[in-house]
Design an enzyme around this catalytic site. Structure first.
Site: not given
Ligand code: XIL
Length: 572
Positions: A175, A218, A258, A286, A288
């Site tokens: 990020e 990422n 996401h 990641e 969802d």
């Molecule tokens: C999130 C986790 O799922 C949570 O449990 C935590 O509180 C915060 O981080 N992008 C990312 C992940 O790179 O590390 C994040 O994970 C979600 C968004």
């Protein structure tokens, strides 16, 4: 892929990594006819792509030092049987793994990795450099002190796993792209304090710490067209292009993905292909897909279609390594499940029911390859036999993918009869209760896997429940009406308090002095002084355990005497 494979550990999936599943399936198909099967489990259908999950170390509970609470055996079973890749959801973040300088805490992360190794899964380390979940001591550094803290963090964390062949890849930076159109990088303590190219440094440190690992950059909101000017995706694309040209060892781009239901970026497959044109691998890191809550059936179907779109895109692009879903069930997602604008983003409900998105994902990958059922449970044995229950335990079965549970089967009698399922535990023990006393049953157990394949049955054990309490009964007298010189006892209720059926009962009523029977019904009667004996008749003598039969009688008494009779019950 970028550059040749190094050392013994390839940076991308290879035929050897997939061999276990494919070989097992090929061997088994010679032995076992394949019935039509439910789609999945996911790891048996994902082909050359990995299918992974973000692991919650507490739920997985693979390290007794870190899992004193929170263990969830259903979560753990799904993790093992459905996935062949895992990313640490939190346990490798800087604040957890190095909370103060040089103080490395690997217990949680080691548990996740050990669980993966034990279940033939590959591991992705998330994440080495981020603006979030990074301790204050790092944020307060600057210049060369910050640079050496970054280097020793990367050396310490990657070095810990460098010889572990399951640990394939890392998010080196996470990020770092600005959400806004300029500047290119997110403004954080990294951009303000570092005083150099921390992205380039991080990748170089990582390559040195583990030369065989696949190194990823990422980010989120980078799933659109990489060449579209002014987009966040394009800012990442330009950064990767620039760094590759400078020789920075970026092997892979992670698209977090996401998504919101119904809002996948256009031409997702083409976008993946565009990343591949840079010579890097790409992955859905990641995934969802959240839904406005409460989710309705149409939205769940759209969610299913969106998951299928993501799978189809990765399948169609050779440079796509695979897909990691950011959790297993909605109840443990980082997004809400029951409130707030959007949630319920995963493949299982919070009650671990498969959602339409599960089937869509499995079907998009393809039909199940798993034709190998579990081995038969062994050493079935009984213990703790009572008049109404028996405990059973057995030795666990094994399976090429994973055992998801067992069926306990029971047949009546010492021979003959039919075995029927009386319980489906997920552990290797079961208590069958509610049985009649003094009765013989036979038990067998069989194992199930996620493809719905059943093992052969175990050995058979024969159990006879204990005789229990034979012949107990109780009597309750109820006054229906009374007046100065008499009363009606209706009902007089006889209850079988034993554990076997009774076929007769005797109620002995003691009348107070001066009282006399004037009528009775639903029983036979004999009188001796003030003692009156009632016995059951055909329609109220045969009582199952707990069942009741009724009779009644009427008596006279001296005017003003308010005493009432008492009674006892015996069998038969
Ligand atoms: C999130 C986790 O799922 C949570 O449990 C935590 O509180 C915060 O981080 N992008 C990312 C992940 O790179 O590390 C994040 O994970 C979600 C968004």
């Amino acid at each position: 892929m970028s550059g040749p494979m190094r050392g013994a550990r390839p940076r991308i999936l290879t035929a050897s990594w997939l061999a276990a599943t494919v070989l097992a399936a090929a061997t088994a198909s010679l032995i076992v006819a394949s019935p039509s099967q439910a789609a999945g489990p996911l790891r048996t259908v994902s082909g050359s792509k990995f299918i992974g999950y973000a692991a919650n170390a507490a739920l997985l509970c693979n390290n007794s030092a870190t899992c004193t609470s929170g263990q969830d055996t259903t979560y753990r079973t799904l993790a093992q049987t459905e996935f062949n890749q895992v990313t640490h959801e939190n346990s490798l973040k800087w604040e957890i793994v190095e909370p103060s300088a040089g103080n490395f805490q690997f217990a949680q992360a080691d548990g996740v990795v050990a669980h993966a190794v034990a279940n033939n899964q590959i591991v992705h380390g998330h994440t080495l450099l981020w603006h979030s979940q990074t301790p204050g001591y790092v944020q307060g550094l600057s210049g060369t002190a910050m640079r050496s803290a970054l280097q020793s963090h990367i050396n310490g964390v990657m070095g810990h796993y460098a010889t572990n062949s399951a640990m394939r890849s890392w998010d080196v930076v996470n990020e770092v792209i600005n959400d806004n159109s300029s500047p290119q990088l997110r403004q954080s303590f990294w951009t303000s304090n570092y005083g150099g190219n921390f992205v380039r440094d991080a990748f170089n440190f990582a390559r040195a710490a583990d030369p065989d690992a696949e190194l990823c950059i990422n980010d989120y909101s980078v799933e659109g067209n990489p060449t579209q000017a002014g987009s966040k995706t394009n800012r990442l694309f330009q950064l990767v292009q620039t760094e590759l040209a400078a020789g920075t060892p970026i092997d892979c781009v992670g698209l977090q993905s996401h998504f919101i239901v119904g809002q996948l970026p256009a031409n997702f497959q083409q976008n993946l292909q565009t990343w591949a044109s840079l010579g890097v691998r790409v992955r859905i890191s990641e995934l969802d897909i959240r839904i406005p809550l409460p989710a309705d059936a149409a939205e769940l179907q759209t969610q299913a279609n969106d998951y299928a779109t993501v799978v189809n895109a990765c399948k169609a692009v050779a440079a796509c390594d695979g897909i990691t879903i950011w959790g297993i069930d909605d109840g443990h997602s980082w997004l809400p499940n029951s409130c707030c604008p959007e949630g319920a983003p995963l493949l299982w409900t919070s009650a671990y029911a498969k959602k339409p998105a599960y089937d869509a994902t499995a079907n998009a990958f393809g039909p199940s390859n798993d034709t190998q059922p579990p081995t038969a449970p062994a050493n079935l044995a009984s213990s703790n036999v009572t008049s109404s229950s028996v405990s059973l335990s057995w030795t666990a079965s094994t399976d090429n993918v994973g055992v998801t549970g067992y069926d306990v089967l029971r047949a009546p009698g010492a021979s003959g009869g039919t075995f029927a399922v009386v319980g489906s535990p997920t552990s290797t023990s079961f208590t069958d209760s509610g049985l009649p006393a003094n009765s013989t049953f036979r038990y067998q157990v069989r194992a199930k896997d996620a493809a719905g394949l059943l093992s052969p049955v175990s050995n058979t054990v024969s159990v006879t429940t204990l005789p229990g309490t034979v012949g107990g009964c109780s009597i309750t007298l109820t006054v229906q009406s009374q007046w100065g010189t008499g009363y009606v006892i209706q009902p007089s209720r006889v209850t079988n308090t034993g554990t076997t059926a009774i076929s007769g009962w005797t109620v002995t009523v003691t009348l107070p002095a001066g009282h006399a029977i004037t009528g009775f019904w639903n029983a036979t009667q004999s009188i001796s002084g003030q003692t009156v004996t009632y016995r059951g008749v055909s329609w109220n003598s045969n009582l199952a355990p707990g069942a009741s039969g009724e009779f009644g009688f009427q008596a006279s008494r001296p005017n003003g005497n308010t005493a009432l009779p008492t009674a006892t019950c015996t069998t038969p």
